[in-house]
Design an enzyme around this catalytic site. Structure first.
Site, short mmCIF file in Angstrom:
data_model
loop_
_atom_site.label_atom_id
_atom_site.label_comp_id
_atom_site.label_asym_id
_atom_site.label_seq_id
_atom_site.Cartn_x
_atom_site.Cartn_y
_atom_site.Cartn_z
N ALA A 87 33.05 15.14 19.02
CA ALA A 87 34.12 16.02 18.04
C ALA A 87 33.21 16.73 16.85
CB ALA A 87 35.00 14.91 17.31
N CYS B 37 36.53 9.79 15.10
CA CYS B 37 36.46 8.90 15.91
C CYS B 37 37.75 8.21 16.23
CB CYS B 37 35.65 7.61 15.10
SG CYS B 37 34.82 6.46 15.92
N CYS C 266 28.61 7.86 18.22
CA CYS C 266 29.86 7.35 18.03
C CYS C 266 29.96 5.83 17.39
CB CYS C 266 30.73 7.16 19.20
SG CYS C 266 32.56 6.69 19.09
N ASP D 74 23.71 15.23 18.34
CA ASP D 74 23.11 14.12 18.15
C ASP D 74 21.54 14.23 17.46
OD1 ASP D 74 25.52 12.85 18.81
OD2 ASP D 74 24.75 12.01 20.82
C1 LIG Z 1 29.92 4.68 24.32
C2 LIG Z 1 29.92 6.14 23.47
C3 LIG Z 1 31.24 6.29 23.15
C4 LIG Z 1 31.37 7.58 22.43
N1 LIG Z 1 32.74 7.90 22.05
C5 LIG Z 1 32.92 9.31 21.38
C6 LIG Z 1 34.21 9.35 20.95
O1 LIG Z 1 35.17 8.76 21.19
N2 LIG Z 1 34.27 10.64 20.45
C7 LIG Z 1 33.49 11.69 20.30
O2 LIG Z 1 33.69 12.67 19.94
N3 LIG Z 1 32.33 11.25 20.73
C8 LIG Z 1 31.85 10.04 21.30
N4 LIG Z 1 30.73 9.67 21.50
C9 LIG Z 1 29.78 10.58 21.23
C10 LIG Z 1 29.23 11.78 22.12
O3 LIG Z 1 29.19 11.33 23.45
C11 LIG Z 1 27.97 12.31 21.66
O4 LIG Z 1 27.93 12.51 20.30
C12 LIG Z 1 27.69 13.66 22.38
O5 LIG Z 1 27.50 13.47 23.68
C13 LIG Z 1 26.53 14.12 21.81
O6 LIG Z 1 26.24 15.62 22.52
P1 LIG Z 1 24.65 16.17 22.38
O7 LIG Z 1 24.80 17.30 23.08
O8 LIG Z 1 24.19 16.12 21.24
O9 LIG Z 1 23.79 15.02 23.33
P2 LIG Z 1 24.03 14.69 25.12
O10 LIG Z 1 25.46 15.07 25.23
O11 LIG Z 1 23.70 13.42 24.95
O12 LIG Z 1 23.35 15.68 25.51
C14 LIG Z 1 21.72 15.71 25.42
C15 LIG Z 1 21.13 16.57 26.66
O13 LIG Z 1 19.64 16.89 26.34
C16 LIG Z 1 19.05 16.18 27.69
N5 LIG Z 1 17.65 16.16 27.15
C17 LIG Z 1 17.18 15.01 26.86
N6 LIG Z 1 16.00 14.99 26.44
C18 LIG Z 1 15.52 16.08 26.76
C19 LIG Z 1 14.45 16.99 27.09
N7 LIG Z 1 13.21 16.32 26.79
N8 LIG Z 1 14.18 18.26 27.45
C20 LIG Z 1 15.41 18.87 28.02
N9 LIG Z 1 16.64 18.41 27.87
C21 LIG Z 1 16.70 16.98 27.58
C22 LIG Z 1 19.62 15.14 28.11
O14 LIG Z 1 19.73 15.20 29.72
C23 LIG Z 1 21.27 15.61 27.88
O15 LIG Z 1 21.72 16.44 28.91
C24 LIG Z 1 30.34 8.46 22.43
C25 LIG Z 1 29.31 8.15 22.96
C26 LIG Z 1 29.06 7.09 23.69
C27 LIG Z 1 27.71 6.72 24.22
#
Ligand SMILES: Cc1cc2nc3c(=O)[nH]c(=O)nc-3n(C[C@H](O)[C@H](O)[C@H](O)COP(=O)(O)OP(=O)(O)OC[C@H]3O[C@@H](n4cnc5c(N)ncnc54)[C@H](O)[C@@H]3O)c2cc1C
Length: 429
Positions: free
Chosen positions: A324, A357, A178, A313
């Site tokens: 999103a 965003c 984000c 991510d």
């Molecule tokens: C301050 C902030 C504000 C944000 N604002 C917005 C917003 O307004 N709108 C929006 O859409 N998005 C927003 N985001 C972004 C959004 O939160 C992320 O893009 C989203 O959570 C990404 O999802 P993900 O599944 O890729 O990663 P995550 O949700 O971070 O999940 C990754 C998972 O992988 C696990 N993991 C890590 N390493 C390992 C491993 N070695 N083995 C097994 N599991 C592992 C972790 O424990 C975690 O559960 C924001 C983020 C932050 C920090």
């Protein structure tokens, strides 16, 4: 001898479990995909690897930093989020061997798969800034960061007790989740300072490593007006490299003159953490040169390993890292992977890079940025979303958390494309 043989066999069988589908990471992307596959596969066919026992709604951290939510209401036990029809392996993955179709866990055991989805997110690296962790731990009344489950708890208290001086908000030189959030918290802080009658005693600076305030022209233009109206100083191409908490000094590298440092005095410093891919991924053959999973951007399939997909991510998708983006891409991933599993070639729409965003610009105001891979606006509502609106604010504050918990991670929210089509169809009639 016989019993040694049996122990050996038992060990082998416990150490080499096999699943049709393995998902690494039970965050936003992992759960969105797992929930969809849980309707197609049985519990013993699908495994989710994640050590964390708490699921955090990270987009809410901006609101928590401004006292609009409590950190606790952004968290749920992971056991309530993982689909029941899946096997949860509560461990970290520490190695992936896509050539041999297995994932190794921290305890050394191996999980083999037919298909793999990588969804392990990105790593927050406050340790990359010299003195930052020490400052956050020992000087919480001056140095804060909402980019951390631990430190977000202190942000609102510090902003609310700030009595004036130099307030600096940073943006790092790495990809981050984000990218709008570091300035959202600044606008909210501006409103908190006004409410507390300390704004006229405060100078606010936004020191960003980027050359512009925001990467999409339409929204950047609107944000520049807001920054001007709020009397915020925008300093571009500055990357925070060190915090000297005792002297209340923040040292930035001028990215246009590498090696040249500029020191800023601060009374309040909000740090947006640098982020890097996880090492276990970066060192695997799934990674590109920067350590992100190398996927075909329209399908989310790995470029080399056709039985591997990635979402969120951890990928090198050239779009902003947001929940999103996951909402808009998870059904595309699932449909493409299902085609492969079932040997079909059903048509699947291509992912266009949709991301969003919600740029909260103050209490009750928000610009709802939505755009694609090319940085072109891809707005859902039939109104100019670059305008600050109460509606966009309510969507960010109240609607989106509900969408996340009740639909996105449950596999039933595929982003707003359907509404966009409806609204735009209506307009073209
Ligand atoms: C301050 C902030 C504000 C944000 N604002 C917005 C917003 O307004 N709108 C929006 O859409 N998005 C927003 N985001 C972004 C959004 O939160 C992320 O893009 C989203 O959570 C990404 O999802 P993900 O599944 O890729 O990663 P995550 O949700 O971070 O999940 C990754 C998972 O992988 C696990 N993991 C890590 N390493 C390992 C491993 N070695 N083995 C097994 N599991 C592992 C972790 O424990 C975690 O559960 C924001 C983020 C932050 C920090």
């Amino acid at each position: 001898m016989n019993s040694v043989y049996h122990i050996f066999v038992r060990r082998l069988s416990t150490q080499q479990k096999h699943y049709k589908l393995v998902i690494i990471g039970a965050g936003c992307g992992g759960l969105a995909c797992a929930s969809k596959f849980a309707k197609k596969l049985s519990k013993d066919q699908i495994a989710i690897i994640d050590k964390n026992d708490t699921h955090v709604y990270q987009p809410g951290w901006t609101l928590a930093g401004a006292g609009l939510k409590t950190p606790d209401e952004l968290e749920k036990p992971q056991s309530q989020c993982i689909p029941t029809n899946t096997t949860w392996i509560q461990s970290n993955a520490n190695q992936i061997e896509p050539e041999k179709n297995f994932v190794q866990l921290e305890n050394g055991s191996k999980i083999s798969y037919d298909y793999l989805i990588v969804a392990s997110g990105i790593q927050t690296r406050l340790d990359k800034i010299k003195g930052a962790i020490e400052a956050l731990d020992n000087h919480p009344q001056h140095v804060v960061s909402m980019y951390s489950r631990k430190y977000v708890r202190n942000v609102y208290n510090t902003l609310n007790h700030f009595r004036g001086g130099q307030a600096i908000f940073t943006f790092p030189s790495t990809p981050i989740k984000c990218p709008g959030a570091p300035q959202k918290i600044m606008y909210l802080a501006d409103d908190i300072f006004r409410r507390n009658n300390v704004r006229d005693k405060t100078t606010i600076s936004y020191n960003t490593a980027l050359p512009v305030i925001f990467g999409v022209k339409k929204y950047a233009a609107a944000l520049m007006e807001i920054v001007k109206a709020k009397n915020i100083q925008l300093n571009t191409r500055l990357n925070l490299v060190e915090v000297c908490a005792d002297k209340k000094e923040a040292i930035f590298e001028n990215l246009d003159q590498p090696g040249t440092m500029k020191t800023f005095k601060y009374d309040l410093l909000h740090i947006a953490a640098p982020m890097t891919p996880y090492e276990f991924l970066a060192k695997s053959s799934l990674a590109d040169a920067n350590g992100f999973v190398d996927v075909i951007k329209e399908t989310l399939q790995h470029k080399k390993f056709s039985n591997v997909f990635a979402i969120g991510d951890c990928t090198n998708l050239p779009t902003s890292k947001t929940a999103a983006a996951i909402a808009a891409s998870n059904s595309i991933l699932v449909r493409n992977l299902t085609n492969i599993m079932e040997g079909k070639s059903d048509a699947v729409p291509k992912y266009d890079g949709y991301t969003s965003c919600p740029l909260v610009t103050g209490f009750n105001k928000c610009i709802l940025a939505e755009f694609d891979f090319d940085g072109q606006p891809l707005e859902t509502l039939p109104i100019n979303q670059a305008k600050e609106r109460f509606l966009s604010y309510i969507m960010k504050k109240d609607m989106m958390p509900n969408l996340y918990w009740n639909m996105l991670i449950r596999g039933t929210w595929n982003g707003p494309a359907v509404f966009r089509k409806l609204f735009h169809l209506g307009m073209s009639k």
